[in-house]
Design a protein around this motif. Structure first.
Motif, PDB file in Angstrom:
ATOM      1  N   TRP A 146      23.110  -6.682 -11.480  1.00  0.00           N
ATOM      2  CA  TRP A 146      22.720  -7.340 -12.728  1.00  0.00           C
ATOM      3  C   TRP A 146      21.249  -7.152 -13.052  1.00  0.00           C
ATOM      4  N   ARG A 166      20.128  -4.120 -15.627  1.00  0.00           N
ATOM      5  CA  ARG A 166      21.338  -3.375 -15.958  1.00  0.00           C
ATOM      6  C   ARG A 166      21.243  -2.731 -17.339  1.00  0.00           C
ATOM      7  N   LEU A 221      29.162 -12.216  -9.891  1.00  0.00           N
ATOM      8  CA  LEU A 221      30.418 -11.578 -10.304  1.00  0.00           C
ATOM      9  C   LEU A 221      31.364 -12.617 -10.879  1.00  0.00           C
ATOM     10  N   ASN A 261      31.943   3.083  -5.876  1.00  0.00           N
ATOM     11  CA  ASN A 261      30.947   2.461  -6.750  1.00  0.00           C
ATOM     12  C   ASN A 261      29.561   3.068  -6.557  1.00  0.00           C
ATOM     13  N   GLN A 300      30.335 -13.407 -14.383  1.00  0.00           N
ATOM     14  CA  GLN A 300      30.734 -12.293 -15.251  1.00  0.00           C
ATOM     15  C   GLN A 300      32.229 -12.318 -15.500  1.00  0.00           C
ATOM     16  N   LEU A 339      29.455  -0.899 -16.915  1.00  0.00           N
ATOM     17  CA  LEU A 339      30.591  -1.402 -16.152  1.00  0.00           C
ATOM     18  C   LEU A 339      30.485  -1.214 -14.627  1.00  0.00           C
ATOM     19  N   PRO A 340      30.100  -0.026 -14.121  1.00  0.00           N
ATOM     20  CA  PRO A 340      30.034   0.107 -12.657  1.00  0.00           C
ATOM     21  C   PRO A 340      29.051  -0.880 -12.022  1.00  0.00           C
ATOM     22  N   VAL A 383      28.637  -3.879 -12.809  1.00  0.00           N
ATOM     23  CA  VAL A 383      29.276  -5.186 -12.648  1.00  0.00           C
ATOM     24  C   VAL A 383      29.765  -5.356 -11.218  1.00  0.00           C
ATOM     25  N   TYR A 384      30.216  -4.240 -10.633  1.00  0.00           N
ATOM     26  CA  TYR A 384      30.793  -4.318  -9.298  1.00  0.00           C
ATOM     27  C   TYR A 384      29.814  -3.887  -8.212  1.00  0.00           C
ATOM     28  N   ILE A 413      35.886   2.952 -10.508  1.00  0.00           N
ATOM     29  CA  ILE A 413      34.423   2.854 -10.530  1.00  0.00           C
ATOM     30  C   ILE A 413      33.919   1.790  -9.578  1.00  0.00           C
ATOM     31  N   GLY A 414      34.793   1.300  -8.706  1.00  0.00           N
ATOM     32  CA  GLY A 414      34.288   0.501  -7.594  1.00  0.00           C
ATOM     33  C   GLY A 414      34.654  -0.962  -7.566  1.00  0.00           C
TER      34      GLY A 414
END
Lengths: 257, 416
Positions: free
Chosen positions: A131, A134, B7, A98, B10, A122-123, A125-126, B327-328
């Motif tokens: 946030w 973003r 998270l 990530n 989301q 998207l990346p 998000v993790y 992507i993590g």
């Protein structure tokens, strides 16, 4: 400056982005044992632009997966930005992917129902604290790859080249240490391939470390360093100018992209 | 697994958008849960309504009431226990009144048929059932007079020829609206009407319609009957909780008065309303549990449907899972994504099911004479429905979610 020898001194070793020592990978498929990698040594410095080449079965995909922290070696060490990753657990590897690695795939791998902007986000998000700002970061990085006009389009409303730009923007959003592209032009026509290649060149000029896995000599020819694998070993690792295939092509009068 | 609230939020939004994107499929998937929840809650609501109705009836009769009556021991021959041996006597009624501290008051009650007519010459003669009671009957049955006066101790002691009538009797005998002071001819004897009692709607247990009622003092009724006539006793415990104690006291007093040995069975019966209430509550709880069990099976089937679709969803979205991992996304984030989606599906199913149930219950309550006017979904059933939906979601979503979380990103990205 190219640093390919492992003996250049402590200080310089610290600046290495990637240090790989005696990397092996053995798969067991039923009773068969496949030695995908048989002791690879490799160092890649910051802001290098490297192509990894090799025929199928040469171990380039395996090396790529280990470089991208999607897989762990059977033995040997892999240090990314000063951190040993070869013994990390799944969650830790996910974090490295990530934060440190930007992936670009042959088939783009965009989420079909999401807008370009959402795909790029998207990346985050993790990511920890992802946030914050973003949307702003996603816009910026889409501008950077030249898609400022198509942020709210969905993948089916975009051409192949535009999709790959979205994918590159997504790979860049977390400011990765390395940008890892697996056959990034494999699904594109020659015109679009040129566009994407020049985008990579641009990103490299801005300081991005880029590793391309490809079997296309045209694409490899733009990289500054070409690593050729054969049977799980490094067959040659030369600057473009001294790569035998490249020289041969130049001699035959092939155009350099 | 550290739960990152951002998270999680989301993930919930992602799950909602995923469910929304496949509206039809989501609906069909959660249909099992919808039907399960709708049936559990409406069955519970209907049972609850029935239970309320029955308990209200009991309440109306009086939860602290006891019935004492002659009863031949079960399985004993008639000639061994003749009527004379088991019937209650006035002495026993007085003994009970004196020696049962848990009994507040009691009244013997006897019924006899008689001809009744008014003094008017054109009057029809009707056959009515007379009920002989003590003055305490008014308190015990909670029926006072709406006109005139209730019975008094003097009526009882002197066996006076007085009577009380109810409104139905006034109608049937075509008496004045307030007949207090008029006379009735009962078996050709003059009885003074001293008061009017309200006509009581029959309870659930006294089938049929409200009837003509004529009451006379118990001692008067006794004189109108042969020796050894039968009667039963209605007693009122000092509180509903004391009715059990009162039962034991009655048994003790009556067994002593009848000199029953330790091996001999009771020659009388004592039943309390409270006893019936307890029995009924046990029964109702049993029915609810059985209905709940049947419905739990339908929820189980619904859960399997959810699991099935989640497995399909995981395999359909293998590449997406691979990408998210690349992507993590940690395995825990992928696990949560699919688990939350399954839970949301179940929750949405539960919500729709509750709405369906509420509509059904409103329909049930409108059916005339079904006794379901009081049907309503109790709060605990709503909580239970949601809790059960969530549990079904977790249980049946876990396997597909673990499958997704364990996917190898390399294989997943290669998946066609």
């Amino acid at each position: 400056m190219l640093l390919t020898k492992p003996t250049e001194g402590h200080l310089l070793q610290l600046t290495m982005t990637i240090r790989i020592r005696q990397l092996t990978k053995i798969y067991r498929v039923g009773v068969e044992t496949i030695h995908a990698l048989r002791g690879v040594d490799l160092e890649i410095a910051d802001n290098e632009f490297v192509a990894i080449m090799g025929s199928s079965g040469s171990g380039k995909s395996t090396l790529m997966n280990i470089l991208g922290c999607l897989d762990r070696p059977t033995s040997g060490t892999y240090e990314l930005a000063g951190k040993r990753t070869d013994k990390m657990g799944a969650a830790e590897l996910a974090r490295i992917r990530n934060e440190q690695i930007g992936f670009v795939f042959q088939a783009f791998e965009l989420l079909p129902r999401q807008t370009a902007l959402r795909n790029v986000e998207l990346p985050l998000v993790y990511a920890r604290g992802g946030w914050l700002g973003r949307r702003k970061r996603a816009r910026e990085v889409l501008q950077r790859v030249g898609l400022g006009e198509r942020m709210t389009h969905r993948p089916n409303q975009l051409s192949g080249g535009q999709k790959q730009r979205v994918a590159i923007a997504r790979a860049l959003i977390n400011k990765p240490t390395i940008l890892l592209a697996d056959e990034p032009t494999g699904n594109l026509d020659s015109q679009t391939t040129e566009e994407i290649i020049s985008l990579f060149k641009e990103l490299h000029a801005q300081g991005q470390t880029i590793i391309l896995v490809t079997h296309e000599e045209d694409v490899a020819a733009v990289c500054h360093r070409i690593i050729r694998l054969r049977d799980g070993e490094v067959a040659s690792d030369q600057p473009r100018e001294s790569d035998p295939v490249h020289r041969e092509r130049l001699a035959r009068g092939a155009a350099v992209l | 697994m550290i739960l990152n609230p951002i998270l999680l939020i989301q993930t919930i939004f992602l799950a909602i958008s995923q469910i929304w994107a496949n509206k039809m499929r989501s609906f069909l998937t959660s249909l099992g849960i919808i039907i399960g929840v709708a049936s559990v809650t409406s069955v519970i609501a209907a049972l609850d309504g029935l239970r309320t109705l029955v308990l209200d009836e009991f309440e109306q009769i009086g939860a602290s009431k006891l019935f004492i009556f002659p009863q031949r021991p079960a399985g004993e021959p008639r000639n061994l226990y003749p009527h004379e041996r088991i019937r209650l006597s006035m002495e026993e009624a007085l003994l009970l009144q004196e020696h049962c501290p848990s009994i507040a008051q009691l009244t013997p009650q006897t019924s006899l048929g008689a001809t009744v007519r008014t003094m008017s010459l054109q009057s029809d003669t009707i056959t009515a059932t007379l009920t002989g009671i003590w003055p305490s009957w008014h308190d015990i049955e909670n029926r006072s007079v709406v006109a005139g006066r209730p019975f008094s101790q003097i009526d009882e002691e002197n066996a006076r020829r007085v009577c009380l009538v109810n409104e139905d009797a006034i109608k049937e005998l075509r008496l004045d609206a307030d007949p207090t002071g008029d006379f009735l001819l009962i078996n050709d004897n003059r009885f003074l009407i001293v008061g009017v009692v309200e006509t009581r709607e029959p309870t659930l247990f006294e089938m049929g319609n409200a009837t003509t009622e004529v009451f006379i003092p118990f001692s008067t009724a006794a004189r109108m009957q042969p020796q050894n006539f039968g009667f039963h006793i209605i007693a009122q415990a000092i509180s509903p909780e004391a009715s059990d104690e009162a039962r034991h006291e009655v048994e003790f007093v009556l067994r002593r008065s009848r000199n029953l040995g330790p091996d001999e069975a009771n020659t009388f019966g004592v039943e309390s309303i409270d006893q019936f209430v307890q029995q009924f509550k046990t029964l109702a709880a049993g029915i609810t549990a059985i209905a709940g069990g049947i419905v739990a099976i339908s929820l189980l089937v619904g859960g399997i449907g959810i699991m099935n679709i989640m497995l399909v969803s995981v395999s359909e979205r293998t590449r997406e899972i691979g990408l998210r991992k690349a992507i993590g996304a940690r395995p825990s984030a992928i696990l949560m994504q699919f688990l939350v989606e399954a839970i949301m599906l179940c929750f949405a199913g539960g919500l729709v099911g509750l709405i369906v149930a509420q509509t059904m219950v409103m329909g049930l309550a409108r059916i005339p004479n079904a006794g379901l006017e009081a049907a309503a979904i109790p709060v605990w059933a709503i909580v239970l429905a949601f809790a059960f939906s969530a549990i079904v979601g977790i249980v049946f979503g876990m396997f597909p979610a673990i499958k997704a979380a364990r996917l190898d990103p390399i294989d997943a990205l290669r998946h066609e």
